[in-house]
Design a protein around this motif. Structure first.
Motif, PDB file in Angstrom:
ATOM      1  N   PRO A  36       0.831  -1.207   0.000  1.00 26.04           N
ATOM      2  CA  PRO A  36       0.000   0.000   0.000  1.00 26.04           C
ATOM      3  C   PRO A  36       0.867   1.260   0.000  1.00 26.04           C
ATOM      4  CG  PRO A  36      -0.737  -1.550   1.674  1.00 26.04           C
ATOM      5  CD  PRO A  36       0.566  -2.063   1.158  1.00 26.04           C
ATOM      6  N   LYS A  37       0.500   2.205  -0.846  1.00 24.29           N
ATOM      7  CA  LYS A  37       1.224   3.477  -0.925  1.00 24.29           C
ATOM      8  C   LYS A  37       0.381   4.465  -1.699  1.00 24.29           C
ATOM      9  CE  LYS A  37       3.312   3.655  -5.327  1.00 24.29           C
ATOM     10  NZ  LYS A  37       2.089   3.938  -6.064  1.00 24.29           N
ATOM     11  N   GLY A  38       0.785   5.714  -1.645  1.00 25.16           N
ATOM     12  CA  GLY A  38       0.067   6.704  -2.429  1.00 25.16           C
ATOM     13  C   GLY A  38       0.695   8.074  -2.321  1.00 25.16           C
ATOM     14  N   THR A  39       0.135   8.985  -3.072  1.00 24.01           N
ATOM     15  CA  THR A  39       0.625  10.354  -3.125  1.00 24.01           C
ATOM     16  C   THR A  39       0.147  11.138  -1.913  1.00 24.01           C
ATOM     17  OG1 THR A  39       0.589  10.251  -5.535  1.00 24.01           O
ATOM     18  CG2 THR A  39       0.651  12.444  -4.541  1.00 24.01           C
ATOM     19  N   VAL A  40       1.059  11.898  -1.347  1.00 27.90           N
ATOM     20  CA  VAL A  40       0.743  12.777  -0.224  1.00 27.90           C
ATOM     21  C   VAL A  40       0.031  14.006  -0.789  1.00 27.90           C
ATOM     22  CG1 VAL A  40       1.716  14.127   1.680  1.00 27.90           C
ATOM     23  CG2 VAL A  40       2.790  11.954   1.011  1.00 27.90           C
ATOM     24  N   LYS A  41      -1.128  14.323  -0.232  1.00 28.40           N
ATOM     25  CA  LYS A  41      -1.901  15.484  -0.692  1.00 28.40           C
ATOM     26  C   LYS A  41      -1.263  16.778  -0.213  1.00 28.40           C
ATOM     27  CE  LYS A  41      -6.261  12.956  -0.776  1.00 28.40           C
ATOM     28  NZ  LYS A  41      -7.628  12.862  -0.245  1.00 28.40           N
ATOM     29  N   GLY A  42      -1.519  17.877  -0.931  1.00 31.27           N
ATOM     30  CA  GLY A  42      -0.999  19.190  -0.559  1.00 31.27           C
ATOM     31  C   GLY A  42      -1.354  19.540   0.870  1.00 31.27           C
ATOM     32  N   GLY A  43      -0.367  19.919   1.662  1.00 32.19           N
ATOM     33  CA  GLY A  43      -0.595  20.296   3.050  1.00 32.19           C
ATOM     34  C   GLY A  43      -0.723  19.120   4.011  1.00 32.19           C
ATOM     35  N   GLU A  44      -0.690  17.900   3.495  1.00 29.68           N
ATOM     36  CA  GLU A  44      -0.844  16.704   4.328  1.00 29.68           C
ATOM     37  C   GLU A  44       0.524  16.246   4.822  1.00 29.68           C
ATOM     38  OE1 GLU A  44      -3.427  12.600   3.900  1.00 29.68           O
ATOM     39  OE2 GLU A  44      -2.194  13.189   2.171  1.00 29.68           O
ATOM     40  N   ARG A  52      -4.065   7.318   5.891  1.00 28.64           N
ATOM     41  CA  ARG A  52      -5.164   7.443   4.920  1.00 28.64           C
ATOM     42  C   ARG A  52      -5.025   6.377   3.825  1.00 28.64           C
ATOM     43  NH1 ARG A  52      -4.836   9.544   0.246  1.00 28.64           N
ATOM     44  NH2 ARG A  52      -3.048  10.883   0.701  1.00 28.64           N
ATOM     45  N   GLU A  53      -3.823   6.223   3.290  1.00 24.52           N
ATOM     46  CA  GLU A  53      -3.609   5.260   2.205  1.00 24.52           C
ATOM     47  C   GLU A  53      -3.889   3.826   2.652  1.00 24.52           C
ATOM     48  OE1 GLU A  53      -3.176   5.583  -0.960  1.00 24.52           O
ATOM     49  OE2 GLU A  53      -2.914   7.743  -1.027  1.00 24.52           O
ATOM     50  N   ILE A  54      -3.468   3.458   3.854  1.00 20.60           N
ATOM     51  CA  ILE A  54      -3.728   2.096   4.347  1.00 20.60           C
ATOM     52  C   ILE A  54      -5.234   1.866   4.431  1.00 20.60           C
ATOM     53  CG2 ILE A  54      -3.470   0.490   6.297  1.00 20.60           C
ATOM     54  CD1 ILE A  54      -0.859   1.113   4.621  1.00 20.60           C
ATOM     55  N   LYS A  55      -5.960   2.807   4.981  1.00 13.22           N
ATOM     56  CA  LYS A  55      -7.415   2.660   5.096  1.00 13.22           C
ATOM     57  C   LYS A  55      -8.068   2.590   3.722  1.00 13.22           C
ATOM     58  CE  LYS A  55      -7.959   4.824   9.613  1.00 13.22           C
ATOM     59  NZ  LYS A  55      -8.533   5.948  10.370  1.00 13.22           N
ATOM     60  N   GLU A  56      -7.691   3.506   2.804  1.00 15.25           N
ATOM     61  CA  GLU A  56      -8.319   3.556   1.482  1.00 15.25           C
ATOM     62  C   GLU A  56      -8.000   2.328   0.632  1.00 15.25           C
ATOM     63  OE1 GLU A  56      -8.293   8.422   0.813  1.00 15.25           O
ATOM     64  OE2 GLU A  56      -6.974   7.163  -0.393  1.00 15.25           O
ATOM     65  N   GLU A  57      -6.766   1.840   0.690  1.00 16.57           N
ATOM     66  CA  GLU A  57      -6.364   0.748  -0.197  1.00 16.57           C
ATOM     67  C   GLU A  57      -6.663  -0.638   0.348  1.00 16.57           C
ATOM     68  OE1 GLU A  57      -2.419   0.950  -1.806  1.00 16.57           O
ATOM     69  OE2 GLU A  57      -2.906   2.718  -2.999  1.00 16.57           O
ATOM     70  N   LYS A 101     -11.966  -3.249  -2.723  1.00 20.57           N
ATOM     71  CA  LYS A 101     -12.022  -2.182  -3.726  1.00 20.57           C
ATOM     72  C   LYS A 101     -11.571  -0.892  -3.058  1.00 20.57           C
ATOM     73  CE  LYS A 101     -15.782  -3.997  -6.531  1.00 20.57           C
ATOM     74  NZ  LYS A 101     -17.125  -3.753  -7.061  1.00 20.57           N
ATOM     75  N   PRO A 102     -10.460  -0.314  -3.507  1.00 18.14           N
ATOM     76  CA  PRO A 102      -9.969   0.928  -2.903  1.00 18.14           C
ATOM     77  C   PRO A 102     -11.025   2.029  -2.939  1.00 18.14           C
ATOM     78  CG  PRO A 102      -8.374   0.054  -4.466  1.00 18.14           C
ATOM     79  CD  PRO A 102      -9.621  -0.750  -4.618  1.00 18.14           C
ATOM     80  N   THR A 103     -11.007   2.868  -1.905  1.00 18.66           N
ATOM     81  CA  THR A 103     -12.022   3.917  -1.769  1.00 18.66           C
ATOM     82  C   THR A 103     -11.484   5.314  -2.075  1.00 18.66           C
ATOM     83  OG1 THR A 103     -11.525   4.178   0.582  1.00 18.66           O
ATOM     84  CG2 THR A 103     -13.266   2.599  -0.016  1.00 18.66           C
ATOM     85  N   GLY A 104     -10.215   5.417  -2.471  1.00 19.51           N
ATOM     86  CA  GLY A 104      -9.614   6.733  -2.682  1.00 19.51           C
ATOM     87  C   GLY A 104      -9.960   7.392  -3.999  1.00 19.51           C
ATOM     88  N   GLY A 105     -10.597   6.659  -4.906  1.00 19.01           N
ATOM     89  CA  GLY A 105     -10.957   7.227  -6.205  1.00 19.01           C
ATOM     90  C   GLY A 105      -9.768   7.281  -7.141  1.00 19.01           C
ATOM     91  N   GLY A 106      -9.829   8.164  -8.100  1.00 19.53           N
ATOM     92  CA  GLY A 106      -8.748   8.315  -9.068  1.00 19.53           C
ATOM     93  C   GLY A 106      -8.625   7.110  -9.974  1.00 19.53           C
ATOM     94  N   GLU A 107      -7.388   6.781 -10.338  1.00 16.14           N
ATOM     95  CA  GLU A 107      -7.159   5.688 -11.288  1.00 16.14           C
ATOM     96  C   GLU A 107      -7.439   4.305 -10.696  1.00 16.14           C
ATOM     97  OE1 GLU A 107      -2.320   5.381 -10.938  1.00 16.14           O
ATOM     98  OE2 GLU A 107      -3.177   6.938 -12.217  1.00 16.14           O
TER      99      GLU A 107
END
Length: 139
Positions: A36-44, A52-57, A101-107
């Motif tokens: 599990p991994k992902g992009t850090v959002k602006g200001g995060e 967040r990524e662990i929960k979403e993915e 099914k990941p919940t973060g949206g996007g691709e």
């Protein structure tokens, strides 16, 4: 060009005193087996991003961030520089395998990942860049 910040989670559980690492099979074969991994959002903060990524993915809720293992700069295949943050995360999870099914949206929208645990660094081959710090988990 500013590096893209990425938060990576080495999610670990222990069986008979030995670590097991959570990985997942992406539905697109070329995407391989990942952590599990992902992009850090602006200001995060990267700590908040990995949670967040662990929960979403993964769908996991019962886990704790133990420590940041490593921070580096890495060139992705597309030429972009990634500022990577690897965290060790301890999970309480009894399932040996599940689909989510990941919940973060996007691709990742509409995809379904198959999660399972590995017990050694050489058990499977992770996609490029994901296994760079496995020695800190399985040493």
């Amino acid at each position: 060009m500013n590096p893209v910040k990425k938060a990576y989670g080495y999610v670990v559980r222990y069986r008979n005193g030995k670590p097991q690492l959570l990985v997942f099979q992406h539905p697109f074969k070329e995407a391989g087996i990942q952590i599990p991994k992902g992009t850090v959002k602006g200001g995060e903060d990267t700590y908040d991003a990995v949670i967040r990524e662990i929960k979403e993915e993964t769908g996991l809720e019962d886990f704790m961030v133990e420590e940041m293992i490593a921070e580096d700069l890495w060139r992705n295949d597309d030429g972009k520089i990634h500022h990577r943050f690897f965290y060790k995360i301890k999970a309480k999870e009894e399932r040996h395998e599940w689909y989510y099914k990941p919940t973060g949206g996007g691709e990742e929208e509409g995809l379904k990942f198959r999660f399972f645990w590995i017990s050694s660094e050489n058990e499977i081959t992770l996609i490029k860049g994901h296994g760079d710090y496995l020695g800190s988990i399985f040493s």
